[in-house]
Design a protein around this motif. Sequence first.
Motif, PDB file in Angstrom:
ATOM      1  N   ILE A  29      99.255  71.671 -28.129  1.00  0.00           N
ATOM      2  CA  ILE A  29      99.257  73.105 -27.830  1.00  0.00           C
ATOM      3  C   ILE A  29      99.726  73.898 -29.049  1.00  0.00           C
ATOM      4  O   ILE A  29      99.139  74.932 -29.389  1.00  0.00           O
ATOM      5  CB  ILE A  29     100.131  73.389 -26.601  1.00  0.00           C
ATOM      6  CG1 ILE A  29      99.457  72.839 -25.340  1.00  0.00           C
ATOM      7  CG2 ILE A  29     100.399  74.883 -26.455  1.00  0.00           C
ATOM      8  CD1 ILE A  29     100.339  72.837 -24.119  1.00  0.00           C
ATOM      9  N   LEU A  30     100.743  73.417 -29.732  1.00  0.00           N
ATOM     10  CA  LEU A  30     101.288  74.159 -30.868  1.00  0.00           C
ATOM     11  C   LEU A  30     100.395  74.082 -32.099  1.00  0.00           C
ATOM     12  O   LEU A  30     100.223  75.078 -32.811  1.00  0.00           O
ATOM     13  CB  LEU A  30     102.688  73.639 -31.214  1.00  0.00           C
ATOM     14  CG  LEU A  30     103.768  73.845 -30.154  1.00  0.00           C
ATOM     15  CD1 LEU A  30     105.079  73.250 -30.620  1.00  0.00           C
ATOM     16  CD2 LEU A  30     103.939  75.314 -29.831  1.00  0.00           C
ATOM     17  N   HIS A  31      99.808  72.927 -32.371  1.00  0.00           N
ATOM     18  CA  HIS A  31      99.061  72.732 -33.611  1.00  0.00           C
ATOM     19  C   HIS A  31      97.549  72.744 -33.422  1.00  0.00           C
ATOM     20  O   HIS A  31      96.811  72.725 -34.412  1.00  0.00           O
ATOM     21  CB  HIS A  31      99.471  71.410 -34.270  1.00  0.00           C
ATOM     22  CG  HIS A  31     100.926  71.339 -34.572  1.00  0.00           C
ATOM     23  ND1 HIS A  31     101.543  72.134 -35.515  1.00  0.00           N
ATOM     24  CD2 HIS A  31     101.916  70.568 -34.045  1.00  0.00           C
ATOM     25  CE1 HIS A  31     102.835  71.855 -35.566  1.00  0.00           C
ATOM     26  NE2 HIS A  31     103.090  70.914 -34.673  1.00  0.00           N
ATOM     27  N   LYS A  32      97.070  72.730 -32.200  1.00  0.00           N
ATOM     28  CA  LYS A  32      95.651  72.780 -31.837  1.00  0.00           C
ATOM     29  C   LYS A  32      94.879  71.517 -32.198  1.00  0.00           C
ATOM     30  O   LYS A  32      93.748  71.344 -31.795  1.00  0.00           O
ATOM     31  CB  LYS A  32      94.932  73.987 -32.454  1.00  0.00           C
ATOM     32  CG  LYS A  32      95.639  75.314 -32.309  1.00  0.00           C
ATOM     33  CD  LYS A  32      95.908  75.689 -30.888  1.00  0.00           C
ATOM     34  CE  LYS A  32      96.436  77.081 -30.777  1.00  0.00           C
ATOM     35  NZ  LYS A  32      97.874  77.197 -30.646  1.00  0.00           N
ATOM     36  N   ARG A  33      95.449  70.603 -32.998  1.00  0.00           N
ATOM     37  CA  ARG A  33      94.783  69.353 -33.363  1.00  0.00           C
ATOM     38  C   ARG A  33      95.850  68.345 -33.775  1.00  0.00           C
ATOM     39  O   ARG A  33      96.744  68.682 -34.544  1.00  0.00           O
ATOM     40  CB  ARG A  33      93.840  69.581 -34.532  1.00  0.00           C
ATOM     41  CG  ARG A  33      93.222  68.309 -35.074  1.00  0.00           C
ATOM     42  CD  ARG A  33      92.487  68.519 -36.346  1.00  0.00           C
ATOM     43  NE  ARG A  33      91.291  69.316 -36.122  1.00  0.00           N
ATOM     44  CZ  ARG A  33      90.446  69.659 -37.079  1.00  0.00           C
ATOM     45  NH1 ARG A  33      90.682  69.314 -38.316  1.00  0.00           N
ATOM     46  NH2 ARG A  33      89.371  70.363 -36.808  1.00  0.00           N
ATOM     47  N   ILE A  34      95.749  67.106 -33.264  1.00  0.00           N
ATOM     48  CA  ILE A  34      96.688  66.070 -33.671  1.00  0.00           C
ATOM     49  C   ILE A  34      95.928  64.775 -33.941  1.00  0.00           C
ATOM     50  O   ILE A  34      94.893  64.506 -33.329  1.00  0.00           O
ATOM     51  CB  ILE A  34      97.805  65.830 -32.624  1.00  0.00           C
ATOM     52  CG1 ILE A  34      97.224  65.486 -31.269  1.00  0.00           C
ATOM     53  CG2 ILE A  34      98.725  67.016 -32.530  1.00  0.00           C
ATOM     54  CD1 ILE A  34      98.282  65.090 -30.247  1.00  0.00           C
ATOM     55  N   PHE A  35      96.434  63.981 -34.867  1.00  0.00           N
ATOM     56  CA  PHE A  35      95.865  62.687 -35.213  1.00  0.00           C
ATOM     57  C   PHE A  35      96.654  61.606 -34.497  1.00  0.00           C
ATOM     58  O   PHE A  35      97.882  61.613 -34.521  1.00  0.00           O
ATOM     59  CB  PHE A  35      95.926  62.465 -36.727  1.00  0.00           C
ATOM     60  CG  PHE A  35      94.998  63.356 -37.479  1.00  0.00           C
ATOM     61  CD1 PHE A  35      93.727  62.921 -37.832  1.00  0.00           C
ATOM     62  CD2 PHE A  35      95.372  64.636 -37.817  1.00  0.00           C
ATOM     63  CE1 PHE A  35      92.861  63.751 -38.510  1.00  0.00           C
ATOM     64  CE2 PHE A  35      94.513  65.464 -38.495  1.00  0.00           C
ATOM     65  CZ  PHE A  35      93.256  65.028 -38.845  1.00  0.00           C
ATOM     66  N   THR A  36      95.952  60.671 -33.868  1.00  0.00           N
ATOM     67  CA  THR A  36      96.604  59.627 -33.090  1.00  0.00           C
ATOM     68  C   THR A  36      95.626  58.470 -32.913  1.00  0.00           C
ATOM     69  O   THR A  36      94.536  58.474 -33.477  1.00  0.00           O
ATOM     70  CB  THR A  36      97.070  60.188 -31.733  1.00  0.00           C
ATOM     71  OG1 THR A  36      97.761  59.166 -31.030  1.00  0.00           O
ATOM     72  CG2 THR A  36      95.911  60.681 -30.898  1.00  0.00           C
ATOM     73  N   THR A  37      96.022  57.482 -32.117  1.00  0.00           N
ATOM     74  CA  THR A  37      95.110  56.374 -31.828  1.00  0.00           C
ATOM     75  C   THR A  37      94.170  56.780 -30.690  1.00  0.00           C
ATOM     76  O   THR A  37      94.451  57.703 -29.932  1.00  0.00           O
ATOM     77  CB  THR A  37      95.882  55.111 -31.423  1.00  0.00           C
ATOM     78  OG1 THR A  37      96.605  55.378 -30.230  1.00  0.00           O
ATOM     79  CG2 THR A  37      96.823  54.666 -32.528  1.00  0.00           C
ATOM     80  N   LEU A  38      93.086  56.063 -30.588  1.00  0.00           N
ATOM     81  CA  LEU A  38      92.075  56.391 -29.587  1.00  0.00           C
ATOM     82  C   LEU A  38      92.606  56.215 -28.166  1.00  0.00           C
ATOM     83  O   LEU A  38      92.340  57.043 -27.285  1.00  0.00           O
ATOM     84  CB  LEU A  38      90.832  55.522 -29.800  1.00  0.00           C
ATOM     85  CG  LEU A  38      89.620  55.830 -28.964  1.00  0.00           C
ATOM     86  CD1 LEU A  38      89.123  57.255 -29.220  1.00  0.00           C
ATOM     87  CD2 LEU A  38      88.506  54.849 -29.226  1.00  0.00           C
TER      88      LEU A  38
END
Length: 165
Positions: A29-38
């Motif tokens: 919600i804060l950053h609009k995009r996050i990197f993570t595992t599938l």
Amino acid sequence: MRHNKKFNHLGRKKAHRDALLANMTISLILHKRIFTTLAKAKALRIYAEPLINRAKNDSTANRRLVFSYLQNKEAVTILFQEISQKIADRPGGYTRILKTGNRLGDNAKTCFIELVDYNEAMLKDKAAKKTTRTRRSRKSAPKNDAPAVETPQAEAPQAETPAAE
């Protein structure tokens, strides 16, 4: 027995899993995009989309319910003020998962999950595609559409009439 328990446990106990998904939802919600595992992204989509859907109806009950899951005033405020405006006409599918390959250390499948209405690059591409769309059909084109090529014809020499002198 695990009858009808289809969600991914992510190798964690319930309290740890709930804390992980709540923190990831706040970051989304804060950053609009996050990197993570599938696997985490797919679990996050199941967790976050009902909360985002609640934001369409800004009522005290919905705010309290979302806050009970997230425990972050700033994230709840952004969700109900900014994000709810952009998703007002969308019937669902608020997140997009894009795969980015495998991680070097443990070869885990990685991706990023983002809010659909906040990716300006994809929104521009959609607008550009809609404006430049042309119909390519053989039915509408005339069959003899090739330009006529003028071939030089041998001109018969005109007989010169002797001029009266």
